[in-house]
Design an enzyme around this catalytic site. Structure first.
Site, short mmCIF file in Angstrom:
data_model
loop_
_atom_site.label_atom_id
_atom_site.label_comp_id
_atom_site.label_asym_id
_atom_site.label_seq_id
_atom_site.Cartn_x
_atom_site.Cartn_y
_atom_site.Cartn_z
N GLY A 188 -2.91 7.06 1.97
CA GLY A 188 -3.70 6.46 0.89
C GLY A 188 -4.84 5.59 1.39
N SER A 189 -6.02 5.78 0.83
CA SER A 189 -7.16 4.97 1.24
C SER A 189 -8.37 5.32 0.38
CB SER A 189 -7.45 5.18 2.73
OG SER A 189 -8.20 4.10 3.24
#
Length: 228
Positions: A188-189
């Site tokens: 996630g980012s």
């Protein structure tokens, strides 16, 4: 379905996690059979998610060279006009894509051309919906110079993301194809794409769910001196 080889240590960690949980259940007087079942179940669930996360499906990239595709899979969270002061040194349009823990995390080039890895920059781990995260968070920066426009890409680390990866040679400029895989953002980012203002016509909207290398997000504006 293809999977990234980086999943291997996480599969091993899943097996270790299951074994540790099995021992913990035994310590709390759970029967040996039930402890083994629960340990295997947790290990399988963990390994299954890791395989899901590190999946790398093939994508059909549009053939029209004038189209720009998404560099990451996720949701377009912001489209903004900003002055990019470090590399492009001009007014730009920034398209920000947020990746959840359920999106494909393999990144692909939005345009073809020549890719230069500009470096990994240490920094903070602010939540990536914070506007400051694009400047102060840890990130990789990649510059792609193509026909008709250039694209500055930043792979931004968030609080959960542990690492961003660029797979091509970081020590030299290399030719690349639109839709070609170039890296990954683990767990996630956010990914930002900067294009010089006036070079592209935005076709995507905030809130759109996009797929890396496949979803068209913009069209390169053909300049008069580029006409044949």
């Amino acid at each position: 379905m293809k999977f990234r080889p980086e999943v291997k240590p996480f599969l091993l960690a899943s097996a270790v996690f299951g074994a540790v949980m099995c021992l913990l259940f035994l310590l709390f007087d759970v029967s040996a059979g039930m402890s083994l079942f629960l340990g295997l179940l947790l290990a399988d669930l963990s390994a299954g998610y890791m395989l899901f996360f590190f999946r790398d499906p093939d994508r059909a990239t549009p053939s029209d060279p004038g189209l720009v595709v998404a560099a990451a899979s996720g949701k377009i969270a912001k489209i903004a006009e900003v002055y990019e002061k470090d590399y492009l040194k001009t007014d730009t349009v920034r398209i920000s894509i947020f990746l959840s823990l359920f999106d494909v995390h393999v990144n692909r080039f939005p345009i073809g051309g020549y890719s230069t890895f500009l470096g990994y920059f240490p920094g903070k781990r602010l939540f990536t919906f914070n506007e400051k995260s694009s400047e102060v968070n840890q990130h990789n920066t990649i510059l792609v110079r193509g026909e008709g426009t250039s694209c500055l890409i930043t792979q931004i680390v968030g609080p959960v993301c542990r690492r961003v990866v660029y797979w091509l040679r970081p020590d030299k400029t290399v030719p690349v194809r639109r839709g070609q895989r170039f890296g990954m953002m683990k767990f996630g980012s956010r990914l930002d794409m900067y294009f010089p203002k006036g070079d592209i016509e935005i076709l995507a909207n905030i809130g759109d769910q996009v797929s890396a290398g496949q979803t068209v997000i913009a069209r390169i504006i053909k300049k008069e001196n580029q006409s044949s």
